[in-house]
Design an enzyme around this catalytic site. Structure first.
Site, PDB file in Angstrom:
ATOM      1  N   GLU A   1       0.827  -1.220   0.000  1.00  0.00           N
ATOM      2  CA  GLU A   1       0.000   0.000   0.000  1.00  0.00           C
ATOM      3  C   GLU A   1       0.862   1.272   0.000  1.00  0.00           C
ATOM      4  O   GLU A   1       0.354   2.371  -0.018  1.00  0.00           O
ATOM      5  CB  GLU A   1      -0.939  -0.018   1.209  1.00  0.00           C
ATOM      6  CG  GLU A   1      -2.289  -0.637   0.925  1.00  0.00           C
ATOM      7  CD  GLU A   1      -2.229  -2.091   0.476  1.00  0.00           C
ATOM      8  OE1 GLU A   1      -2.409  -2.313  -0.740  1.00  0.00           O
ATOM      9  OE2 GLU A   1      -2.013  -2.988   1.305  1.00  0.00           O
TER      10      GLU A   1
ATOM     11  N   ASN B   1      -1.077  -6.925  -4.789  1.00  0.00           N
ATOM     12  CA  ASN B   1      -1.629  -5.946  -5.724  1.00  0.00           C
ATOM     13  C   ASN B   1      -0.537  -5.041  -6.292  1.00  0.00           C
ATOM     14  O   ASN B   1       0.424  -4.712  -5.619  1.00  0.00           O
ATOM     15  CB  ASN B   1      -2.674  -5.092  -5.006  1.00  0.00           C
ATOM     16  CG  ASN B   1      -2.111  -4.411  -3.771  1.00  0.00           C
ATOM     17  OD1 ASN B   1      -1.892  -5.065  -2.749  1.00  0.00           O
ATOM     18  ND2 ASN B   1      -1.834  -3.121  -3.845  1.00  0.00           N
TER      19      ASN B   1
ATOM     20  N   ASP C   1      -7.596  -4.010  -5.846  1.00  0.00           N
ATOM     21  CA  ASP C   1      -6.786  -4.549  -4.745  1.00  0.00           C
ATOM     22  C   ASP C   1      -7.145  -6.007  -4.493  1.00  0.00           C
ATOM     23  O   ASP C   1      -7.263  -6.436  -3.346  1.00  0.00           O
ATOM     24  CB  ASP C   1      -6.938  -3.734  -3.454  1.00  0.00           C
ATOM     25  CG  ASP C   1      -6.013  -4.229  -2.351  1.00  0.00           C
ATOM     26  OD1 ASP C   1      -4.903  -4.674  -2.663  1.00  0.00           O
ATOM     27  OD2 ASP C   1      -6.407  -4.169  -1.174  1.00  0.00           O
TER      28      ASP C   1
HETATM   29  N1  PQQ Z   1      -2.977  -8.090   6.392  1.00  0.00           N
HETATM   30  C1  PQQ Z   1      -4.236  -8.430   6.777  1.00  0.00           C
HETATM   31  C2  PQQ Z   1      -4.526  -9.012   8.092  1.00  0.00           C
HETATM   32  O1  PQQ Z   1      -3.580  -9.476   8.737  1.00  0.00           O
HETATM   33  O2  PQQ Z   1      -5.705  -9.018   8.507  1.00  0.00           O
HETATM   34  C3  PQQ Z   1      -5.118  -8.146   5.776  1.00  0.00           C
HETATM   35  C4  PQQ Z   1      -4.359  -7.591   4.756  1.00  0.00           C
HETATM   36  C5  PQQ Z   1      -3.023  -7.560   5.153  1.00  0.00           C
HETATM   37  C6  PQQ Z   1      -4.757  -7.083   3.495  1.00  0.00           C
HETATM   38  O3  PQQ Z   1      -5.947  -7.114   3.149  1.00  0.00           O
HETATM   39  C7  PQQ Z   1      -3.754  -6.559   2.631  1.00  0.00           C
HETATM   40  O4  PQQ Z   1      -4.061  -6.120   1.513  1.00  0.00           O
HETATM   41  C8  PQQ Z   1      -2.380  -6.553   3.055  1.00  0.00           C
HETATM   42  N2  PQQ Z   1      -1.509  -6.042   2.168  1.00  0.00           N
HETATM   43  C9  PQQ Z   1      -0.197  -6.004   2.459  1.00  0.00           C
HETATM   44  C10 PQQ Z   1       0.716  -5.468   1.407  1.00  0.00           C
HETATM   45  O5  PQQ Z   1       0.214  -5.170   0.328  1.00  0.00           O
HETATM   46  O6  PQQ Z   1       1.924  -5.388   1.651  1.00  0.00           O
HETATM   47  C11 PQQ Z   1       0.294  -6.476   3.677  1.00  0.00           C
HETATM   48  C12 PQQ Z   1      -0.586  -7.024   4.640  1.00  0.00           C
HETATM   49  C13 PQQ Z   1       0.071  -7.541   5.877  1.00  0.00           C
HETATM   50  O7  PQQ Z   1       1.322  -7.587   5.895  1.00  0.00           O
HETATM   51  O8  PQQ Z   1      -0.551  -7.902   6.856  1.00  0.00           O
HETATM   52  C14 PQQ Z   1      -1.986  -7.052   4.324  1.00  0.00           C
END
Ligand code: PQQ
Length: 557
Positions: free
Chosen positions: A173, A254, A296
Site C-alpha cells: 500500500e 496488488n 486490490d
Molecule cells: N494483512 C491483513 C490481516 O492481517 O488481517 C489483511 C491484509 C493484510 C490485506 O488485506 C492486505 O491487503 C495486506 N496487504 C499487504 C501489502 O500489500 O503489503 C500487507 C498485509 C500484511 O502484511 O498484513 C496485508
C-alpha cells in the site's frame, strides 16, 4: 540436536511436533492423527491458556510451533514467547523495540516464526528478521528486510527451504518493491533476492559478493515508464515449498498504486502466483490471477500443493473470488470456479487463455469526470477478499479444501495519486458492505477438481482464522465471536466449540504428546477488518480484543 531440514521436510508425517508454518512446507495444514476424531472431539477441554499480556492487544494471527517440549508463538507488536508445553509456563519472552513511524497497513499482526537448528526466526513490523536462540530467547542474528520509513514491514511466517530462510515483504500500500529473498538460516547472510515486479533486477550473493542475476521478465513490457520501480506486488503472505517439483510458490500482491488508470498494462507479476527455483531465485513460471488489478484483489493467497488424478497441482483460493487449480509443474490452469455466491467483476475464467472474462466493473478514470474523483462502481467481492490471508487446509482423505471465505462487496472509486516515499500510494476510495443480513463468513469445503462446494458452515462475522484438518475427519477453525470450533470434515456438522474470550483469527495446530492429541490456537480479535471494513467494521464493532494462546486435549483414558 536441533531442527534439521530433514525434520522440517517430514513435518506433515511426524505427529509429535509442529516444526513449520502450515504444518509442513506444503502448508496443507493436515495431520494424519486420528486419536481425536468425530466421536470423541466433544470431550476436548482446555489444558492451559497463556496470556500475551501488555496493554497493547490487537490481532493475534500467529501459528504456534511445537518442538522439544516447547511452544514457540508470536504475538501482535512483534513479540515472541517460548512456553513449556506441559505446564503452560513461560520460558522466555522477546519484544522487538519498534521505532516510531512503522507503517503496517493492516494491523500490527504477526503470523508466526520458523524453526531451524537451534533458532527461532521471525519477522518484525520494522521490517527485520530476528533469529533467537530456542533455549534462551537471546538474539543470534538480526537482518534488515527493508526500510520501514519507506513503508516496508513484515508479518508472515518465514519459509524454510534446505538451509535457507525464505521471506517476502509487506508494504504494497506504500509502493514498495515486492520481492522474495533467501538467506542462510544459520547466519542471516543473503543468498539471493528476486523482485516480483517485471523489469527489476535480481541479485545473487556468493562469498559475500553481490552480482546481478537477471531482470525478472522483460523490461517495461507490462508497466509504463518508471512505475515498475514502485510497483508493489508485495509478497506479504510467505510461500510454500514442494519437494516433488523443487519449486517455491509465492503469491505476489496488488500492483501499486490501486488506481489502475495510472499504469496501463498487465503489470506482471502483480496479483500472480510465481514459482521460483530455490538454487538461483529465478522465476520458473507465473500465473496472473488478476491482470491489471483495479480492485486490490492482491494475489498473495498461497498455492497449496496437492496430488489428484495422477497430476501434481496446487490450489489458490483468491481474494478475487475464484478458486484456481494449476498444474504446479508448469503453471498451466486446470480449473477455476467461484467459491463465493457473488462475483461480479468477471463472468468466468477463460480456460483457454487462463484470463478472466471481465464485466466492465472497473472504477472510472478521474480525468473523465472532474479530475478529482472518478465514477464509483459496486463490485463483489470487496478488496478484503473472498478469502484474505487466512489459510485454507487440504485433507487428502476427503480430497477437499476447507476455505475460510467471506461474502461482501464494495463501492470503489479512483482519485489522482503520485508516488511519495513513505506515504500511502492508493489513488482510490472505498466502502465495504455486507451482502447478507445473517452472515458474512462461511467455511466452504471445495472439491478442487470440479470446483463444487460440498458443504458450508456460515458465520455471522467475517471469518479471519485459518482452518486445520485431520485424519480423524475433523476441521478446526475460529470465529471473531470467540469460538474455536470443530466440524465434521465430510459434512460440516458442528461437533464442538469453545469460547476463548476474544475473537479467534489465528491458525489452529495439532500434535501428539505423552500419548494424547493436543490442539492449540491463539485468540485476539483484529487484523484488517476493524481498520478497513467500512460498514462491516461497524457491524462487528462490539467484538473485544485480547491476546492469548489456548491449548486443548481429551481426558486421559
Ligand atoms: N494483512 C491483513 C490481516 O492481517 O488481517 C489483511 C491484509 C493484510 C490485506 O488485506 C492486505 O491487503 C495486506 N496487504 C499487504 C501489502 O500489500 O503489503 C500487507 C498485509 C500484511 O502484511 O498484513 C496485508
Amino acid at each position: 540436536a536441533g531442527v534439521s531440514w530433514d525434520d522440517i521436510n517430514n513435518d506433515q508425517q511426524s505427529t509429535d511436533n509442529v516444526l513449520h508454518n502450515g504444518m509442513g512446507t506444503k502448508t496443507q495444514r493436515y495431520s494424519p492423527l486420528t486419536d481425536l476424531n468425530t466421536e470423541n472431539v466433544k470431550h476436548l477441554y482446555p489444558a492451559w491458556s497463556f496470556s500475551f499480556g501488555g496493554e497493547k492487544q490487537r490481532g493475534q494471527e500467529s501459528q504456534p510451533l511445537i518442538y522439544d517440549g516447547k511452544m514457540f508463538v508470536t504475538g501482535s507488536y512483534s513479540r515472541a514467547w517460548a512456553i513449556d508445553v506441559k505446564t503452560g509456563e513461560e520460558l522466555w519472552q522477546y519484544e522487538q523495540r519498534l521505532p516510531e513511524g512503522i507503517m503496517p497497513c493492516c494491523d500490527v499482526v504477526n503470523r508466526g516464526g520458523a524453526l531451524y537448528d537451534n533458532l527461532f526466526i521471525f519477522g518484525t513490523l520494522d521490517a527485520k528478521l530476528v533469529a533467537l536462540d530456542q533455549e534462551s530467547g537471546d538474539v543470534v542474528w538480526s537482518e534488515k528486510i527493508g526500510d520501514y520509513k519507506e513503508g516496508y514491514s513484515y508479518t508472515a511466517a518465514p519459509l524454510i527451504v534446505n538451509n535457507m530462510v525464505v521471506t517476502g515483504v509487506s508494504g504494497g500500500e506504500f509502493g514498495v518493491l515486492g520481492r522474495v529473498e533467501a538467506r542462510d538460516a544459520k547466519t542471516g547472510e543473503m543468498i539471493w533476492s528476486r523482485p516480483t515486479v517485471e523489469g527489476n533486477m535480481g541479485h545473487i550473493w556468493k562469498d559475500g559478493k553481490k552480482s546481478e542475476n537477471g531482470i525478472s521478465g522483460t523490461r517495461n513490457a507490462t508497466w509504463p515508464g518508471d512505475m515498475y520501480k514502485q510497483g508493489g506486488a508485495a509478497t506479504w503472505l510467505g510461500g510454500t515449498y514442494d519437494p516433488d517439483t523443487n519449486l517455491i510458490y509465492f503469491g505476489a500482491g496488488n500492483p501499486a498504486p490501486w488506481n489502475a488508470h495510472t499504469r496501463p498494462g498487465d503489470n506482471l507479476f502483480s496479483s500472480s502466483i510465481i514459482a521460483i527455483k530455490p538454487e538461483t531465485g529465478k522465476i520458473s513460471w507465473h500465473y496472473q490471477k488478476t491482470p491489471h488489478d483495479a480492485w486490490d484483489y492482491d494475489g498473495v493467497n498461497m498455492c497449496v500443493p496437492f496430488d489428484a488424478e495422477g497430476g501434481k497441482y496446487c490450489a489458490s483460493a483468491d481474494r478475487n473470488g475464484f478458486f484456481y487449480v494449476l498444474d504446479r509443474t508448469n503453471g498451466k490452469l486446470k480449473q477455476a470456479k467461484p467459491f463465493v455466491s457473488k462475483v461480479n467483476w468477471a463472468e468466468k475464467i477463460d480456460m483457454k487463455t487462463g484470463k478472466p472474462v471481465e464485466t466492465g466493473k472497473r472504477p472510472g478514470d478521474p480525468s473523465e469526470t472532474d479530475g478529482k474523483k472518478g465514477d464509483s462502481v459496486f463490485v463483489t467481492p470487496s478488496f478484503l477478499g473472498a478469502k484474505n490471508w487466512m489459510p485454507m487446509s487440504y485433507n487428502p482423505n476427503t480430497g477437499l479444501f476447507y476455505v475460510p471465505s467471506n461474502e461482501w462487496g464494495m463501492d470503489i472509486w479512483n482519485e489522482p495519486i503520485t508516488y511519495k516515499a513513505g506515504a500511502a500510494y492508493l489513488g482510490a476510495g472505498f466502502n465495504i458492505q455486507p451482502l447478507y443480513e445473517d452472515y458474512i463468513g462461511a467455511v466452504r469445503a471445495v472439491d478442487p477438481m470440479t470446483g463444487e462446494i460440498k458443504w458450508e458452515a456460515k458465520n455471522n462475522a467475517p471469518l479471519w482464522s485459518g482452518t486445520m484438518t485431520t485424519a480423524g475427519n475433523l476441521v478446526f477453525y475460529g470465529t471473531p465471536e470467540g469460538f474455536l470450533k470443530a466440524v465434521d470434515a465430510r459434512t460440516g456438522e458442528e461437533l464442538w466449540k469453545f469460547q476463548t474470550g476474544s475473537g479467534v483469527v489465528g491458525q489452529p495446530i495439532t500434535w501428539k504428546q505423552d500419548g494424547s492429541q493436543y490442539v492449540a490456537v491463539t485468540s485476539g480479535w483484529g487484523g484488517a477488518v476493524p481498520l478497513w471494513g467500512g460498514e462491516v467494521a461497524k457491524r462487528v464493532k462490539f467484538l473485544n480484543q485480547g491476546g492469548s494462546v489456548w491449548v486443548f486435549k481429551i481426558p486421559d483414558a
